[in-house]
Design a protein around this motif. Structure first.
Motif, PDB file in Angstrom:
ATOM      1  N   GLY A 170      -5.802  33.211 -32.932  1.00 28.99           N
ATOM      2  CA  GLY A 170      -4.756  32.374 -33.503  1.00 28.99           C
ATOM      3  C   GLY A 170      -3.495  32.282 -32.664  1.00 28.99           C
ATOM      4  N   PRO A 171      -2.439  31.759 -33.268  1.00 29.47           N
ATOM      5  CA  PRO A 171      -1.218  31.431 -32.515  1.00 29.47           C
ATOM      6  C   PRO A 171      -0.303  32.622 -32.260  1.00 29.47           C
ATOM      7  N   THR A 172       0.605  32.420 -31.324  1.00 26.38           N
ATOM      8  CA  THR A 172       1.673  33.370 -31.016  1.00 26.38           C
ATOM      9  C   THR A 172       2.954  32.585 -30.790  1.00 26.38           C
ATOM     10  N   LEU A 173       4.064  33.149 -31.193  1.00 24.26           N
ATOM     11  CA  LEU A 173       5.378  32.575 -30.883  1.00 24.26           C
ATOM     12  C   LEU A 173       6.062  33.457 -29.856  1.00 24.26           C
ATOM     13  N   ILE A 174       6.437  32.852 -28.730  1.00 24.39           N
ATOM     14  CA  ILE A 174       7.191  33.545 -27.686  1.00 24.39           C
ATOM     15  C   ILE A 174       8.589  32.942 -27.643  1.00 24.39           C
ATOM     16  N   VAL A 175       9.607  33.770 -27.759  1.00 28.32           N
ATOM     17  CA  VAL A 175      10.986  33.301 -27.648  1.00 28.32           C
ATOM     18  C   VAL A 175      11.559  33.893 -26.360  1.00 28.32           C
ATOM     19  N   ALA A 176      11.789  33.015 -25.390  1.00 32.88           N
ATOM     20  CA  ALA A 176      12.278  33.433 -24.078  1.00 32.88           C
ATOM     21  C   ALA A 176      13.786  33.226 -23.994  1.00 32.88           C
ATOM     22  N   ASP A 177      14.513  34.292 -23.782  1.00 32.82           N
ATOM     23  CA  ASP A 177      15.970  34.243 -23.667  1.00 32.82           C
ATOM     24  C   ASP A 177      16.319  33.795 -22.254  1.00 32.82           C
ATOM     25  N   THR A 178      16.847  32.595 -22.117  1.00 34.89           N
ATOM     26  CA  THR A 178      17.093  32.010 -20.804  1.00 34.89           C
ATOM     27  C   THR A 178      18.412  31.255 -20.819  1.00 34.89           C
ATOM     28  N   TYR A 179      18.681  30.512 -19.751  1.00 30.19           N
ATOM     29  CA  TYR A 179      19.979  29.840 -19.658  1.00 30.19           C
ATOM     30  C   TYR A 179      19.893  28.710 -18.647  1.00 30.19           C
ATOM     31  N   ARG A 180      20.510  27.586 -18.992  1.00 33.60           N
ATOM     32  CA  ARG A 180      20.594  26.480 -18.032  1.00 33.60           C
ATOM     33  C   ARG A 180      21.958  26.531 -17.354  1.00 33.60           C
ATOM     34  N   TYR A 181      21.963  26.517 -16.033  1.00 34.53           N
ATOM     35  CA  TYR A 181      23.212  26.592 -15.284  1.00 34.53           C
ATOM     36  C   TYR A 181      23.983  25.280 -15.339  1.00 34.53           C
ATOM     37  N   LEU A 182      23.249  24.166 -15.369  1.00 30.58           N
ATOM     38  CA  LEU A 182      23.888  22.857 -15.368  1.00 30.58           C
ATOM     39  C   LEU A 182      24.074  22.369 -16.802  1.00 30.58           C
ATOM     40  N   GLY A 183      24.652  21.208 -16.941  1.00 31.15           N
ATOM     41  CA  GLY A 183      24.912  20.675 -18.268  1.00 31.15           C
ATOM     42  C   GLY A 183      23.648  20.274 -19.003  1.00 31.15           C
ATOM     43  N   HIS A 184      23.819  19.939 -20.267  1.00 32.47           N
ATOM     44  CA  HIS A 184      22.687  19.491 -21.073  1.00 32.47           C
ATOM     45  C   HIS A 184      22.006  18.304 -20.415  1.00 32.47           C
ATOM     46  N   MET A 185      22.812  17.381 -19.891  1.00 27.70           N
ATOM     47  CA  MET A 185      22.289  16.236 -19.154  1.00 27.70           C
ATOM     48  C   MET A 185      23.155  16.029 -17.923  1.00 27.70           C
ATOM     49  N   ALA A 186      22.800  15.070 -17.117  1.00 28.05           N
ATOM     50  CA  ALA A 186      23.410  14.927 -15.801  1.00 28.05           C
ATOM     51  C   ALA A 186      24.922  14.724 -15.841  1.00 28.05           C
ATOM     52  N   ASP A 187      25.437  14.025 -16.848  1.00 29.83           N
ATOM     53  CA  ASP A 187      26.874  13.737 -16.885  1.00 29.83           C
ATOM     54  C   ASP A 187      27.615  14.565 -17.929  1.00 29.83           C
TER      55      ASP A 187
END
Length: 336
Positions: free
Chosen positions: A234-251
């Motif tokens: 069956g299923p598994t939930l993986i929660v990966a603690d990460t971070y985006r260095y840039l903005g949500h979108m390009a501008d």
């Protein structure tokens, strides 16, 4: 890539680092393309989040599938997508994977099991769950991965999919990339229970929190989840603690966070961390790392040249690959 076996630095380290460097360079350039108006609409870089896409993809086999989200180029590239055709699609060119009509947020590659990046928040969760159901009904051992963010964890489709996947023991791996912001909203302002993994536990789905800046940690968690799913567990939930260095979108102006916060996360950079690990284990030298970095630059240079040389889709192609309201296919602009 190892295709499900445990991480072996001697075997997997350099291929993983090579892919992470490619993704880093590819994603780093996206804001520049947007500034030059080469990208129509939004594009969402994932610089800083490379370990999740690569670590999960290393655990998958060639017949498995993934369903992605709006920040999905890394998932595609980690799965083996050609950077040239991927960039051509992002720039809306005819030689892109979807003929330039999907763009940044709607890239699908059937032969690689990429069910699509997706501009609808949380939509890939349902697609992956459906693909897992199809695999189970067909009696195959294929596994489906759903990528989504911390913001999408608040969508009702996650609760519904977790429940169905648990009840039917579907071979689904739910991967939440918790980069701490849903566009500009910090996770602390969106949820009362900060441990998103508790949501899986509530539905009887084995859930794990993992350091999303550590490729090996992600790979080990993904390998266990994929093996469990493939064996019928069956299923598994993986929660990966990460971070985006840039903005949500390009501008993105990024007025919702302090530069010091970004700098703190950069100190845990997943690409640099893997390189240090391989150098310490004597599987990599500084000189070899320089060559890998140059290879990534060259690969994205070539992808850029290919994409820019590709024509825009012809006007008549707008009538291809669509369906009329009565369900009949439309080909070459004529209903049949």
């Amino acid at each position: 890539m190892s295709g499900g076996a445990g991480f072996d630095p001697a075997r997997d380290g350099l291929p993983a680092l090579r892919t992470m460097l490619l993704i880093r360079e590819f994603e780093r350039r996206l804001p520049g393309y947007a500034e030059k108006k080469l990208i129509r609409g939004s594009t969402h870089p994932s610089v800083g989040m490379e370990a999740v896409a690569v670590g999960v993809s290393m655990a998958l086999g060639p017949r498995d599938s993934i369903a992605s989200n709006h920040r999905g180029h890394a998932h595609c590239l980690a799965r083996g997508a050609d950077p040239a055709r991927t960039l051509a699609e992002i720039l809306g060119r005819a030689d892109g994977y979807c003929g330039g009509k999907g763009g940044s947020m709607h890239i699908a590659v059937r032969e690689l099991g990429i069910l699509g990046t997706n501009g609808i928040v949380g939509a890939g969760i349902g697609l992956a769950t459906g693909a897992a159901l199809a695999a189970k009904l067909a009696g195959s051992d294929e596994v489906a991965v759903a990528y989504f963010g911390d913001g999408a964890s608040n969508q009702g489709v996650l609760a519904e999919s977790l429940n169905l996947a648990a009840v039917w023991a579907l071979p689904t791996v739910f991967v939440c990339e918790n980069n701490h912001y849903a566009q500009s909203a910090a996770i602390e302002r969106m949820v009362a229970q900060l441990r998103i993994s508790e949501r899986g536990t509530a539905y009887g789905v084995p859930s794990v929190d993992v350091d999303g800046m550590d490729l090996v940690a992600v790979h080990e968690a993904a390998t266990a989840a994929v093996e469990r799913a493939r064996a019928g567990g069956g299923p598994t939930l993986i929660v990966a603690d990460t971070y985006r260095y840039l903005g949500h979108m390009a501008d993105d102006t990024q007025i919702y966070r302090e530069p010091a916060e970004v700098d703190t996360w950069r100190e845990r950079d997943p690409v640099a961390a893997l390189a240090r690990r391989l150098i310490a284990a004597r599987h990599l030298t500084d000189e070899a790392l320089g060559r890998l970095e140059r290879d990534a630059l060259r690969a994205v240079d070539e992808a850029e040249a290919f994409a820019l040389a590709s024509p825009h889709p012809a006007a008549e192609s707008a009538f291809r690959d669509v369906y009329a309201t009565d369900g009949s296919a439309v080909t070459e602009g004529r209903a049949r």
